[in-house]
Design a protein around this motif. Structure first.
Motif, PDB file in Angstrom:
ATOM      1  N   VAL A 196      60.257  11.240  16.081  1.00  0.00           N
ATOM      2  CA  VAL A 196      60.632  10.537  17.316  1.00  0.00           C
ATOM      3  C   VAL A 196      59.487  10.544  18.318  1.00  0.00           C
ATOM      4  N   SER A 197      58.835  11.691  18.476  1.00  0.00           N
ATOM      5  CA  SER A 197      57.698  11.770  19.397  1.00  0.00           C
ATOM      6  C   SER A 197      56.569  10.861  18.953  1.00  0.00           C
ATOM      7  N   ALA A 198      56.283  10.846  17.651  1.00  0.00           N
ATOM      8  CA  ALA A 198      55.219   9.978  17.147  1.00  0.00           C
ATOM      9  C   ALA A 198      55.555   8.511  17.385  1.00  0.00           C
ATOM     10  N   GLY A 199      56.836   8.142  17.223  1.00  0.00           N
ATOM     11  CA  GLY A 199      57.235   6.754  17.465  1.00  0.00           C
ATOM     12  C   GLY A 199      57.076   6.356  18.930  1.00  0.00           C
ATOM     13  N   ILE A 200      57.432   7.286  19.819  1.00  0.00           N
ATOM     14  CA  ILE A 200      57.284   6.985  21.251  1.00  0.00           C
ATOM     15  C   ILE A 200      55.816   6.800  21.610  1.00  0.00           C
ATOM     16  N   ILE A 201      54.961   7.683  21.102  1.00  0.00           N
ATOM     17  CA  ILE A 201      53.521   7.570  21.395  1.00  0.00           C
ATOM     18  C   ILE A 201      52.964   6.268  20.832  1.00  0.00           C
ATOM     19  N   ALA A 202      53.343   5.930  19.595  1.00  0.00           N
ATOM     20  CA  ALA A 202      52.853   4.691  18.991  1.00  0.00           C
ATOM     21  C   ALA A 202      53.326   3.475  19.775  1.00  0.00           C
ATOM     22  N   GLY A 203      54.574   3.499  20.266  1.00  0.00           N
ATOM     23  CA  GLY A 203      55.070   2.385  21.063  1.00  0.00           C
ATOM     24  C   GLY A 203      54.306   2.226  22.370  1.00  0.00           C
ATOM     25  N   CYS A 204      53.998   3.358  23.024  1.00  0.00           N
ATOM     26  CA  CYS A 204      53.237   3.287  24.277  1.00  0.00           C
ATOM     27  C   CYS A 204      51.832   2.729  24.037  1.00  0.00           C
ATOM     28  N   VAL A 205      51.181   3.193  22.962  1.00  0.00           N
ATOM     29  CA  VAL A 205      49.841   2.692  22.662  1.00  0.00           C
ATOM     30  C   VAL A 205      49.883   1.197  22.361  1.00  0.00           C
ATOM     31  N   GLY A 206      50.887   0.758  21.584  1.00  0.00           N
ATOM     32  CA  GLY A 206      51.010  -0.667  21.281  1.00  0.00           C
ATOM     33  C   GLY A 206      51.252  -1.498  22.523  1.00  0.00           C
ATOM     34  N   PHE A 207      52.081  -0.980  23.450  1.00  0.00           N
ATOM     35  CA  PHE A 207      52.338  -1.710  24.690  1.00  0.00           C
ATOM     36  C   PHE A 207      51.061  -1.851  25.530  1.00  0.00           C
ATOM     37  N   LEU A 208      50.251  -0.795  25.605  1.00  0.00           N
ATOM     38  CA  LEU A 208      48.990  -0.863  26.354  1.00  0.00           C
ATOM     39  C   LEU A 208      48.026  -1.854  25.713  1.00  0.00           C
ATOM     40  N   LEU A 209      47.970  -1.874  24.371  1.00  0.00           N
ATOM     41  CA  LEU A 209      47.105  -2.840  23.694  1.00  0.00           C
ATOM     42  C   LEU A 209      47.556  -4.274  23.972  1.00  0.00           C
ATOM     43  N   LEU A 210      48.882  -4.510  24.003  1.00  0.00           N
ATOM     44  CA  LEU A 210      49.401  -5.842  24.295  1.00  0.00           C
ATOM     45  C   LEU A 210      49.056  -6.275  25.707  1.00  0.00           C
ATOM     46  N   LEU A 211      49.165  -5.362  26.667  1.00  0.00           N
ATOM     47  CA  LEU A 211      48.784  -5.688  28.043  1.00  0.00           C
ATOM     48  C   LEU A 211      47.303  -6.025  28.139  1.00  0.00           C
ATOM     49  N   SER A 212      46.475  -5.273  27.396  1.00  0.00           N
ATOM     50  CA  SER A 212      45.038  -5.546  27.426  1.00  0.00           C
ATOM     51  C   SER A 212      44.728  -6.926  26.859  1.00  0.00           C
ATOM     52  N   VAL A 213      45.381  -7.285  25.758  1.00  0.00           N
ATOM     53  CA  VAL A 213      45.150  -8.615  25.160  1.00  0.00           C
ATOM     54  C   VAL A 213      45.590  -9.714  26.114  1.00  0.00           C
ATOM     55  N   LEU A 214      46.769  -9.544  26.744  1.00  0.00           N
ATOM     56  CA  LEU A 214      47.241 -10.542  27.710  1.00  0.00           C
ATOM     57  C   LEU A 214      46.281 -10.682  28.891  1.00  0.00           C
ATOM     58  N   ALA A 215      45.731  -9.557  29.370  1.00  0.00           N
ATOM     59  CA  ALA A 215      44.791  -9.621  30.491  1.00  0.00           C
ATOM     60  C   ALA A 215      43.532 -10.390  30.108  1.00  0.00           C
ATOM     61  N   VAL A 216      43.024 -10.161  28.917  1.00  0.00           N
ATOM     62  CA  VAL A 216      41.829 -10.868  28.458  1.00  0.00           C
ATOM     63  C   VAL A 216      42.101 -12.363  28.321  1.00  0.00           C
ATOM     64  N   VAL A 217      43.272 -12.725  27.763  1.00  0.00           N
ATOM     65  CA  VAL A 217      43.617 -14.147  27.603  1.00  0.00           C
ATOM     66  C   VAL A 217      43.732 -14.838  28.955  1.00  0.00           C
ATOM     67  N   LEU A 218      44.416 -14.181  29.908  1.00  0.00           N
ATOM     68  CA  LEU A 218      44.555 -14.780  31.240  1.00  0.00           C
ATOM     69  C   LEU A 218      43.206 -14.930  31.921  1.00  0.00           C
ATOM     70  N   TRP A 219      42.316 -13.929  31.754  1.00  0.00           N
ATOM     71  CA  TRP A 219      40.991 -14.017  32.382  1.00  0.00           C
ATOM     72  C   TRP A 219      40.181 -15.156  31.782  1.00  0.00           C
ATOM     73  N   ARG A 220      40.212 -15.339  30.461  1.00  0.00           N
ATOM     74  CA  ARG A 220      39.491 -16.429  29.816  1.00  0.00           C
ATOM     75  C   ARG A 220      40.061 -17.779  30.248  1.00  0.00           C
TER      76      ARG A 220
END
Length: 246
Positions: A196-220
């Protein structure tokens, strides 16, 4: 003068006799006294195998030396499947097996250690052997249904079709009969906290990566839009001609 010398000789002879009597009286008692004997008592405390660990101490003659071999307990775990019986290990190594009741007595109850769901979907039961002579184990539900029989050297087995909350029981048997049942309730499997802890950590990391991709797309997208707006303003200005002259 002769009389005096005879008297002196008699006195000397009497003195010698008295001295011999004194010496004889002082030596004679010690000759008749028996020699002192010291006894050393050693207490041995060993309850691993009472029948095999009894020892008898016999008097030894002076000058005789004896040696004694101390037997160690066998490497025996009543909760582990026995690939080699303890009596066979004892015959090969000389170790001591734990004391067991005979085949003419009903076995004591085994101890159920674990009841859980295994990978095959059946309920896995783990038990420990009693200190009794056992020929087989019976695994059932508390109401006596779903009976399965396992060999004397096994310490686990699987029981299909067990529902959550049902009691799973194990009994030991020999030719004298069955022991009392040892039971444990089958509880639903609990989630693995580490997973359960590993799943929560993986979900948080995935959410941060998604935000980073969205920020790059909006900036471009914003950068491209500014470039198109700048090109459009340059073409619409009358101060410029196609050849660049005013």
């Amino acid at each position: 003068m002769l009389l005096v010398s005879q008297v002196m000789s008699l006195l000397l002879l009497l003195l010698l006799c008295v001295m011999e009597l004194v010496c004889a009286s002082s030596v004679t008692p010690s000759l008749h006294q028996p020699p002192l004997t010291r006894v050393r008592i050693i207490e041995v405390d060993d309850d691993y195998d009472e029948e095999n660990s009894k020892t008898t101490h016999t008097p030894q003659s002076p000058g005789v030396t004896t040696s004694r071999v101390i037997r160690r307990p066998c490497d025996y775990d009543p909760c582990v499947v026995q690939a080699t019986p303890c009596d066979k290990i004892s015959a090969e190594t000389g170790c001591l097996c734990p004391g067991l009741t005979g085949p003419e007595e009903r076995p004591e109850a085994p101890e159920v250690r674990e009841v859980k769901l295994d990978r095959s979907g059946e309920v896995f039961v783990h038990w420990c052997a009693p200190r009794s002579t056992v020929t087989h184990y019976e695994v059932t539900l508390k109401d006596g249904s779903k009976q399965l029989v396992f060999g004397e050297y096994l310490r686990n087995g699987s029981l299909p079709g067990v529902k959550v909350g049902e009691m799973v029981c194990v009994a030991a048997g020999n030719k004298a009969g069955l022991s009392e049942k040892s039971c444990a309730r089958y509880e639903p499997p609990q989630p693995d906290q580490a997973a359960v802890s590993a799943g929560i950590i993986a979900g948080c990391v995935g959410f941060l990566l998604l935000l980073s991709v969205l920020a790059v797309v909006l900036w471009r997208r914003r950068t491209c839009r500014k470039e198109r707006m700048g090109d459009a303003e340059g073409l619409g200005n009358p101060s410029y001609t196609n050849d660049g002259a005013l």
